[in-house]
Design a protein around this motif. Structure first.
Motif, PDB file in Angstrom:
ATOM      1  N   SER A 318      16.261  49.712 -18.506  1.00 40.95           N
ATOM      2  CA  SER A 318      17.628  49.895 -18.238  1.00 40.95           C
ATOM      3  C   SER A 318      18.135  48.978 -17.082  1.00 40.95           C
ATOM      4  O   SER A 318      17.524  48.859 -16.046  1.00 40.95           O
ATOM      5  CB  SER A 318      17.763  51.324 -17.382  1.00 40.95           C
ATOM      6  N   ILE A 319      18.794  47.824 -17.491  1.00 38.56           N
ATOM      7  CA  ILE A 319      18.915  46.896 -16.456  1.00 38.56           C
ATOM      8  C   ILE A 319      20.522  46.450 -16.670  1.00 38.56           C
ATOM      9  O   ILE A 319      21.437  46.916 -17.260  1.00 38.56           O
ATOM     10  CB  ILE A 319      18.269  45.509 -17.140  1.00 38.56           C
ATOM     11  N   GLU A 320      20.823  45.794 -15.598  1.00 35.51           N
ATOM     12  CA  GLU A 320      22.442  45.238 -15.249  1.00 35.51           C
ATOM     13  C   GLU A 320      22.238  43.992 -14.710  1.00 35.51           C
ATOM     14  O   GLU A 320      21.295  43.664 -13.954  1.00 35.51           O
ATOM     15  CB  GLU A 320      23.001  46.274 -14.461  1.00 35.51           C
ATOM     16  N   THR A 321      23.312  43.214 -15.060  1.00 33.92           N
ATOM     17  CA  THR A 321      23.445  41.853 -14.247  1.00 33.92           C
ATOM     18  C   THR A 321      25.023  41.891 -14.052  1.00 33.92           C
ATOM     19  O   THR A 321      25.814  42.225 -14.854  1.00 33.92           O
ATOM     20  CB  THR A 321      23.089  40.805 -15.269  1.00 33.92           C
ATOM     21  N   LYS A 322      25.364  41.657 -12.546  1.00 30.45           N
ATOM     22  CA  LYS A 322      26.810  41.289 -12.380  1.00 30.45           C
ATOM     23  C   LYS A 322      26.915  39.675 -11.866  1.00 30.45           C
ATOM     24  O   LYS A 322      26.024  39.489 -10.897  1.00 30.45           O
ATOM     25  CB  LYS A 322      27.378  42.296 -11.313  1.00 30.45           C
ATOM     26  N   ALA A 323      27.897  38.689 -12.149  1.00 32.70           N
ATOM     27  CA  ALA A 323      27.540  37.397 -11.950  1.00 32.70           C
ATOM     28  C   ALA A 323      28.939  36.824 -11.887  1.00 32.70           C
ATOM     29  O   ALA A 323      30.055  37.171 -12.505  1.00 32.70           O
ATOM     30  CB  ALA A 323      26.715  36.629 -12.660  1.00 32.70           C
ATOM     31  N   GLU A 324      29.297  35.912 -10.953  1.00 29.82           N
ATOM     32  CA  GLU A 324      30.150  35.342 -10.780  1.00 29.82           C
ATOM     33  C   GLU A 324      29.901  33.808 -11.483  1.00 29.82           C
ATOM     34  O   GLU A 324      29.156  32.831 -11.194  1.00 29.82           O
ATOM     35  CB  GLU A 324      30.729  34.825  -9.249  1.00 29.82           C
ATOM     36  N   LEU A 325      30.707  33.380 -12.784  1.00 25.59           N
ATOM     37  CA  LEU A 325      30.302  32.234 -13.680  1.00 25.59           C
ATOM     38  C   LEU A 325      30.998  31.390 -13.349  1.00 25.59           C
ATOM     39  O   LEU A 325      30.824  30.086 -14.152  1.00 25.59           O
ATOM     40  CB  LEU A 325      30.532  32.871 -15.023  1.00 25.59           C
ATOM     41  N   ALA A 326      32.008  30.958 -12.218  1.00 27.48           N
ATOM     42  CA  ALA A 326      32.867  29.922 -12.056  1.00 27.48           C
ATOM     43  C   ALA A 326      32.004  28.456 -11.706  1.00 27.48           C
ATOM     44  O   ALA A 326      32.056  27.577 -12.621  1.00 27.48           O
ATOM     45  CB  ALA A 326      33.741  29.978 -11.119  1.00 27.48           C
ATOM     46  N   ASP A 327      31.097  28.439 -11.075  1.00 29.36           N
ATOM     47  CA  ASP A 327      30.293  27.681 -10.775  1.00 29.36           C
ATOM     48  C   ASP A 327      29.510  27.175 -12.022  1.00 29.36           C
ATOM     49  O   ASP A 327      29.079  25.976 -12.195  1.00 29.36           O
ATOM     50  CB  ASP A 327      29.385  27.825  -9.430  1.00 29.36           C
ATOM     51  N   LEU A 328      28.931  28.156 -12.635  1.00 30.07           N
ATOM     52  CA  LEU A 328      28.076  27.886 -13.710  1.00 30.07           C
ATOM     53  C   LEU A 328      28.753  27.059 -14.737  1.00 30.07           C
ATOM     54  O   LEU A 328      28.187  26.274 -15.360  1.00 30.07           O
ATOM     55  CB  LEU A 328      27.379  29.283 -14.032  1.00 30.07           C
ATOM     56  N   LEU A 329      29.946  27.533 -15.280  1.00 33.37           N
ATOM     57  CA  LEU A 329      30.755  26.956 -16.174  1.00 33.37           C
ATOM     58  C   LEU A 329      31.045  25.726 -15.740  1.00 33.37           C
ATOM     59  O   LEU A 329      31.120  24.697 -16.578  1.00 33.37           O
ATOM     60  CB  LEU A 329      31.842  27.911 -16.614  1.00 33.37           C
ATOM     61  N   SER A 330      31.477  25.400 -14.555  1.00 32.60           N
ATOM     62  CA  SER A 330      31.750  24.175 -14.115  1.00 32.60           C
ATOM     63  C   SER A 330      30.516  23.271 -14.220  1.00 32.60           C
ATOM     64  O   SER A 330      30.744  21.980 -14.638  1.00 32.60           O
ATOM     65  CB  SER A 330      32.207  24.087 -12.648  1.00 32.60           C
ATOM     66  N   ALA A 331      29.408  23.685 -13.826  1.00 34.01           N
ATOM     67  CA  ALA A 331      28.145  22.698 -14.086  1.00 34.01           C
ATOM     68  C   ALA A 331      27.947  22.439 -15.542  1.00 34.01           C
ATOM     69  O   ALA A 331      27.223  21.399 -15.864  1.00 34.01           O
ATOM     70  CB  ALA A 331      27.028  23.411 -13.334  1.00 34.01           C
ATOM     71  N   LEU A 332      28.055  23.533 -16.362  1.00 33.65           N
ATOM     72  CA  LEU A 332      27.991  23.009 -17.693  1.00 33.65           C
ATOM     73  C   LEU A 332      28.849  22.128 -18.303  1.00 33.65           C
ATOM     74  O   LEU A 332      28.567  21.762 -19.344  1.00 33.65           O
ATOM     75  CB  LEU A 332      27.947  24.429 -18.533  1.00 33.65           C
TER      76      LEU A 332
END
Length: 424
Positions: A318-332
């Motif tokens: 039983s796992i969960e992730t919550k993330a802000e992806l703005a910086d990640l998408l910018s870096a990609l």
């Protein structure tokens, strides 16, 4: 575990002051282009599978860098971003297309529309291996929330209606910021059967917010062959660092699809109905395997799966992730969308919009009966400033999983379990 825009923009808009309530007692106006949703060619849905795999693996590698467990929904993230991409122009659009592998591009507008409509047919009542009828629920919903009285381009409203079957819900971020946040969270909470009650934390929205593009996915599916509850027993699981932990380990012998290659073993556990399955990949060396994993290699693994009898031991998790992806998408490779140079003039020409946040939350529970999972993504935009014997597969060390739609190849949930003893 539970198993179970402005009003009067143009004549092509219809405004409903009494739309279905998002939360009890809440009425909300809708701006919608008076065009039907485009018909879906089933072949177009197959075109999106490889693109979603490549996009999802890029996100996975970045999110999984420092966490033993991670889960995300490439499909949810792509659908939310694609609603923004429909209004992107120039360099902003080109960068989004490159990072998203052209998912959501104007040229491939039919991809996500066809996938969305194909996935809508996966729900229903199906028989498990013993002939018992059980329900599968797969719900995908899109909801843009726009600032009331902000002029939007009619062509953007048409794109939302024809590609996503969505109209714009009108809220007031300027005068009623907290009410807008609660309304959006209430919509997500309802769509995910209360598994994601607060996607947007206080402070995410403010008086400069103009548009929040939200996608929610909810899945509840029983295994084709359930794991006998009486066979579940404590067993040791070896973490990536070599330490061990005792976890509840399920066991079953059944017909499954299996493959093995240099440094890895894979098994695909089917859900009832035959359209959904969880592909589990157990590498000998997790870090080395993840660094080399590509969409083509993942496709090769799934293509090589063959039906056989498998004696499987598999941990409950039983796992969960919550993330802000703005910086990640910018870096990609799509930084412009998050800067003052962003061009979303296809949405509105009244103000310059920029993406301020991309918030993603996903969770998944797996037990003897099946899987329940949910994911939600919000893009917040503001004004700028068969052998004779069963094959034995023991999933007793870190593994990757891809919960796939088998006919299209689309990955609904992708993740890693490095320590099943850590629960959400």
């Amino acid at each position: 575990m539970k198993t179970e825009l402005a009003a009067l923009l143009s004549l092509v808009l219809t405004i409903s002051a009494c739309a279905p309530a998002i939360t009890p007692g809440a009425d909300i106006a809708i701006a919608r282009a008076d065009v039907p949703r485009a018909s879906a060619d089933p072949a177009a849905a197959s075109g999106v599978g490889a693109a979603l795999s490549a996009f999802g693996l890029d996100l996975y590698r970045a999110l999984a860098a420092d966490e033993p467990n991670v889960v995300l929904s490439p499909t949810s993230i792509a659908l939310a971003l694609a609603m923004a991409r429909a209004g992107a122009r120039g360099q902003t659009a080109a960068e989004m297309d490159a990072v998203m592998r052209a998912v959501g591009s104007d040229e491939n507008a039919a991809w996500l529309n066809a996938l969305d409509q194909a996935l809508a047919t996966r729900s229903g009542t199906f028989e498990d291996a013993s002939g018992v009828g059980l329900p599968v629920a797969l719900r995908i919903a899109n909801a843009p929330f726009a600032q009331d009285e902000m002029p939007l381009e009619p062509v953007y409203l048409e794109a939302l209606a024809s590609r996503f079957g969505a109209g714009l819900r009108l809220v007031d971020y300027v005068a009623e910021t907290e009410a807008a946040r609660q309304l959006i969270n209430g919509w997500v909470d309802g769509q995910t059967e209360h598994r994601i009650p607060e996607l947007l934390a206080p402070g995410i929205l403010n008086r400069d917010t103009r548009l929040t593009l939200v996608n929610a996915i909810y899945l509840k599916a029983p295994w084709l062959t359930p794991f006998p509850a009486e066979a579940t027993a404590p067993a040791m699981f070896t973490r990536a660092d070599g330490t061990t932990v005792e976890v509840p380990m399920m066991s079953a012998t059944a017909g499954m699809r299996h493959a093995a290659g240099t440094g890895w073993t894979a098994v695909e556990i089917p859900y009832i109905g035959g359209s959904l399955a969880m592909t589990v990949i157990v590498p000998d060396d997790l870090a080395t395997f993840e660094r080399a994993l590509t969409a083509d290699q993942l496709a090769s693994i799934t293509a090589g799966l063959a039906e056989t009898q498998v004696s499987l031991t598999f941990p409950k998790f039983s796992i969960e992730t919550k993330a802000e992806l703005a910086d990640l998408l910018s870096a990609l490779g799509m930084p412009t969308a998050f800067t003052d140079d962003a061009d979303f003039s296809g949405i509105t020409k009244a103000e310059q919009l920029v993406i301020s946040n991309v918030i993603h939350q996903a969770n998944i529970d797996v037990d003897e009966k099946g899987t329940e999972a949910a994911a939600a993504t919000a893009v917040v935009m503001r004004v700028t400033s068969a052998p004779a014997e069963p094959v034995a597969v023991h999933v007793d060390r870190p593994f990757l999983f891809a919960l796939r739609d088998v006919p299209t190849g689309a990955i609904l949930f992708l993740g890693r379990v490095g320590d099943p003893s850590i629960t959400r």
